[in-house]
Design a protein around this motif. Structure first.
Motif, PDB file in Angstrom:
ATOM      1  N   GLU A 269      29.276   5.202  40.708  1.00  0.00           N
ATOM      2  CA  GLU A 269      29.840   4.132  41.590  1.00  0.00           C
ATOM      3  C   GLU A 269      31.372   3.861  42.038  1.00  0.00           C
ATOM      4  N   VAL A 270      31.844   3.420  40.391  1.00  0.00           N
ATOM      5  CA  VAL A 270      33.146   2.963  40.216  1.00  0.00           C
ATOM      6  C   VAL A 270      33.632   4.508  40.105  1.00  0.00           C
ATOM      7  N   GLY A 271      33.541   5.413  39.187  1.00  0.00           N
ATOM      8  CA  GLY A 271      33.661   6.924  39.393  1.00  0.00           C
ATOM      9  C   GLY A 271      33.918   7.385  40.218  1.00  0.00           C
ATOM     10  N   LYS A 272      33.047   6.917  41.710  1.00  0.00           N
ATOM     11  CA  LYS A 272      33.803   8.106  42.742  1.00  0.00           C
ATOM     12  C   LYS A 272      34.793   7.117  43.568  1.00  0.00           C
ATOM     13  N   LEU A 273      34.720   5.734  43.096  1.00  0.00           N
ATOM     14  CA  LEU A 273      36.223   5.256  43.690  1.00  0.00           C
ATOM     15  C   LEU A 273      36.949   5.470  43.016  1.00  0.00           C
ATOM     16  N   LEU A 274      37.209   5.715  42.098  1.00  0.00           N
ATOM     17  CA  LEU A 274      38.114   6.510  41.210  1.00  0.00           C
ATOM     18  C   LEU A 274      38.747   7.909  41.261  1.00  0.00           C
ATOM     19  N   ASP A 275      37.743   8.886  41.792  1.00  0.00           N
ATOM     20  CA  ASP A 275      37.651  10.175  42.252  1.00  0.00           C
ATOM     21  C   ASP A 275      38.695   9.889  44.089  1.00  0.00           C
ATOM     22  N   ASP A 276      38.258   8.913  44.831  1.00  0.00           N
ATOM     23  CA  ASP A 276      38.640   9.061  45.853  1.00  0.00           C
ATOM     24  C   ASP A 276      39.877   7.748  45.980  1.00  0.00           C
ATOM     25  N   GLY A 277      40.788   7.413  45.474  1.00  0.00           N
ATOM     26  CA  GLY A 277      41.627   7.166  45.169  1.00  0.00           C
ATOM     27  C   GLY A 277      41.416   5.371  45.055  1.00  0.00           C
ATOM     28  N   TYR A 284      35.897  -4.933  43.157  1.00  0.00           N
ATOM     29  CA  TYR A 284      34.393  -5.499  43.665  1.00  0.00           C
ATOM     30  C   TYR A 284      33.778  -5.086  44.461  1.00  0.00           C
ATOM     31  N   TYR A 285      34.174  -4.404  45.147  1.00  0.00           N
ATOM     32  CA  TYR A 285      33.427  -4.351  46.451  1.00  0.00           C
ATOM     33  C   TYR A 285      32.270  -3.226  47.087  1.00  0.00           C
ATOM     34  N   VAL A 286      31.650  -2.348  44.900  1.00  0.00           N
ATOM     35  CA  VAL A 286      31.393  -1.365  45.031  1.00  0.00           C
ATOM     36  C   VAL A 286      29.638  -1.360  45.257  1.00  0.00           C
ATOM     37  N   ASP A 287      28.749  -0.535  46.007  1.00  0.00           N
ATOM     38  CA  ASP A 287      27.526  -0.750  46.362  1.00  0.00           C
ATOM     39  C   ASP A 287      27.333  -0.790  44.836  1.00  0.00           C
ATOM     40  N   GLN A 288      26.139  -2.105  44.558  1.00  0.00           N
ATOM     41  CA  GLN A 288      25.333  -2.157  43.659  1.00  0.00           C
ATOM     42  C   GLN A 288      23.996  -2.927  43.827  1.00  0.00           C
ATOM     43  N   SER A 289      23.924  -3.114  45.180  1.00  0.00           N
ATOM     44  CA  SER A 289      22.520  -3.805  45.805  1.00  0.00           C
ATOM     45  C   SER A 289      20.851  -3.876  45.362  1.00  0.00           C
ATOM     46  N   PRO A 290      21.423  -1.687  44.492  1.00  0.00           N
ATOM     47  CA  PRO A 290      19.462  -1.809  43.577  1.00  0.00           C
ATOM     48  C   PRO A 290      19.305  -3.114  42.635  1.00  0.00           C
ATOM     49  N   PHE A 291      20.312  -3.325  42.067  1.00  0.00           N
ATOM     50  CA  PHE A 291      19.978  -4.473  41.548  1.00  0.00           C
ATOM     51  C   PHE A 291      20.274  -5.813  41.918  1.00  0.00           C
ATOM     52  N   ALA A 292      20.774  -5.867  43.166  1.00  0.00           N
ATOM     53  CA  ALA A 292      20.260  -7.795  43.819  1.00  0.00           C
ATOM     54  C   ALA A 292      19.483  -8.644  43.503  1.00  0.00           C
ATOM     55  N   ARG A 293      17.898  -7.587  43.612  1.00  0.00           N
ATOM     56  CA  ARG A 293      17.074  -8.620  43.371  1.00  0.00           C
ATOM     57  C   ARG A 293      17.038  -9.370  41.717  1.00  0.00           C
ATOM     58  N   HIS A 294      18.081  -8.740  41.048  1.00  0.00           N
ATOM     59  CA  HIS A 294      18.290  -9.538  39.404  1.00  0.00           C
ATOM     60  C   HIS A 294      18.339 -10.500  39.321  1.00  0.00           C
ATOM     61  N   ALA A 301      28.222  -9.359  39.201  1.00  0.00           N
ATOM     62  CA  ALA A 301      28.507  -7.528  39.051  1.00  0.00           C
ATOM     63  C   ALA A 301      29.350  -8.000  39.707  1.00  0.00           C
ATOM     64  N   THR A 302      30.469  -8.805  40.589  1.00  0.00           N
ATOM     65  CA  THR A 302      31.691  -8.350  40.759  1.00  0.00           C
ATOM     66  C   THR A 302      32.484  -7.984  39.704  1.00  0.00           C
ATOM     67  N   ARG A 303      32.927  -9.906  39.162  1.00  0.00           N
ATOM     68  CA  ARG A 303      33.604  -9.094  37.341  1.00  0.00           C
ATOM     69  C   ARG A 303      33.062  -7.920  36.860  1.00  0.00           C
ATOM     70  N   ASN A 304      31.781  -7.681  36.425  1.00  0.00           N
ATOM     71  CA  ASN A 304      31.262  -6.148  35.655  1.00  0.00           C
ATOM     72  C   ASN A 304      32.183  -5.012  36.839  1.00  0.00           C
ATOM     73  N   VAL A 308      34.659  -2.471  34.755  1.00  0.00           N
ATOM     74  CA  VAL A 308      34.099  -1.303  34.218  1.00  0.00           C
ATOM     75  C   VAL A 308      35.281  -0.242  34.879  1.00  0.00           C
ATOM     76  N   PHE A 309      35.894  -0.888  36.147  1.00  0.00           N
ATOM     77  CA  PHE A 309      36.938   0.343  36.801  1.00  0.00           C
ATOM     78  C   PHE A 309      38.133   0.164  36.140  1.00  0.00           C
ATOM     79  N   THR A 310      38.516  -0.902  35.023  1.00  0.00           N
ATOM     80  CA  THR A 310      39.953  -1.052  34.215  1.00  0.00           C
ATOM     81  C   THR A 310      39.004  -0.163  33.003  1.00  0.00           C
ATOM     82  N   GLU A 311      38.045  -0.416  32.838  1.00  0.00           N
ATOM     83  CA  GLU A 311      37.447   1.082  31.417  1.00  0.00           C
ATOM     84  C   GLU A 311      37.432   2.242  31.776  1.00  0.00           C
ATOM     85  N   MET A 312      37.377   3.112  32.963  1.00  0.00           N
ATOM     86  CA  MET A 312      37.018   4.187  33.469  1.00  0.00           C
ATOM     87  C   MET A 312      38.190   4.054  33.933  1.00  0.00           C
TER      88      MET A 312
END
Length: 315
Positions: A269-277, A284-294, A301-304, A308-312
């Motif tokens: 998700e972060v990779g797609k965001l970077l590709d789109d500038g 902070y708003y990328v989709d992490q909904s598949p893991f929202a039940r955890h 989630a937001t901090r993660n 990851v954005f800073t790393e990638m």
């Protein structure tokens, strides 16, 4: 075998009720849960799938131990001396074999802050050299953080590092157990190790593996390294049974989904965001909904995503 499947059924039942809103599941002890026997002679006191707090006294990781026939090996010292003492009382109720070794799974507080209790009992404490260095550098602030949430449960805790270290692998033969302490490679935090019982097909994974909750991603976490270490070194162990660093014992498929599945999803998700500038604020708003039940999703989630954005951004 029947004994194992009975234990697994019990753990599955417990996992069904895993909820970070449950403040304490063992009111008679400072431990969050009473130890359970995962396979014969391998026990774990499962920690809360929630951040450390007063109600769980910092017991939000798994405190495990192996009864070898000639002594007990403990994995994780606990987040404070009172947790270490409480675990020791449980061990003494199960066996009269003495604790001969404690292994720190990494340099974090919940792995090492209970070291002074065990050292006072004359027990050796083993950790990876990188974990020992991490704890030496940050022990003061780790200790201060623990005292703020644990309050009176922090009494008796004196930050102490391990009494000995290793770099790649240490094999321990004790009683009827062969125990391999492994540094598989960079993962969640410096000096993460795994305790592998090859004859039993069981791995005490430490923070390589999470279950029932999403992992925190720190400034010094390399998520691409974590995925590579998992795929090249950890998964090839071929473990049948996994005691994760956090969450209920399970199997490799489950911890892979909850750990590497999460990391790969977030990186994609972060990779797609970077590709789109996109920007850090967008991350902070990328989709992490598949893991929202955890559990810990709301806290992490937001901090993660930002980490990851800073790393990638610089990969």
């Amino acid at each position: 075998m029947l004994r194992f499947f009975t234990a697994v059924l019990s753990l599955i039942t417990l996992a069904a009720f895993a909820d970070q809103e449950i403040l304490d599941q063992y009111p008679d002890s400072v431990l969050y849960e009473k130890p359970v026997e995962v396979i014969p002679d391998v026990w774990s006191a499962i920690g809360a799938t929630a951040p450390p707090g007063y109600e769980n006294a910092g017991h939000n990781n798994n405190l495990s131990f192996i009864v070898t026939g000639d002594g007990v090996v403990v994995i994780n010292a606990g987040a404070n001396a009172k947790l270490a003492a409480a675990l020791h009382e449980e061990i003494k109720a199960i066996t009269d074999q003495p604790v001969k070794l404690v292994i720190n799974e990494n340099g974090q507080g919940h792995a090492m802050l209970g070291n002074n209790y065990w050292i006072d009992q004359g027990v050796e404490v083993l950790a990876h050299v990188d974990a020992a260095q991490e704890f030496e550098e940050y022990s003061a602030q780790i200790y201060d953080g623990m005292t703020r949430y644990a309050r009176e449960n922090a009494e008796g805790t004196v930050p102490m590092g391990p009494t000995r270290t290793f770099e790649e692998k240490e094999t321990i033969t004790m009683g009827n157990k062969t125990i391999e302490v492994l540094y598989s490679g960079p993962a969640h935090s410096p000096g993460d190790i795994q305790v592998w019982l090859p004859d039993d097909g069981l791995v005490i994974a430490g923070d390589m593996a999470f279950h029932n909750r999403i992992p925190p991603i720190f400034e010094d976490t390399c998520t691409s390294c974590w995925i590579e270490t998992w795929e090249t070194t950890f998964a090839p162990l071929g473990a049948t049974y996994v005691i994760p660093g956090h969450g209920y014992p399970t199997n490799m498929a489950q911890v892979e989904e909850h750990t590497i599945g999460y990391l790969k999803h977030l990186r994609a998700e972060v990779g797609k965001l970077l590709d789109d500038g996109g920007t850090l604020e967008d991350a902070y708003y990328v989709d992490q909904s598949p893991f929202a039940r955890h559990d810990t999703f709301e806290e992490l989630a937001t901090r993660n995503a930002g980490q990851v954005f800073t790393e990638m951004e610089f990969e």
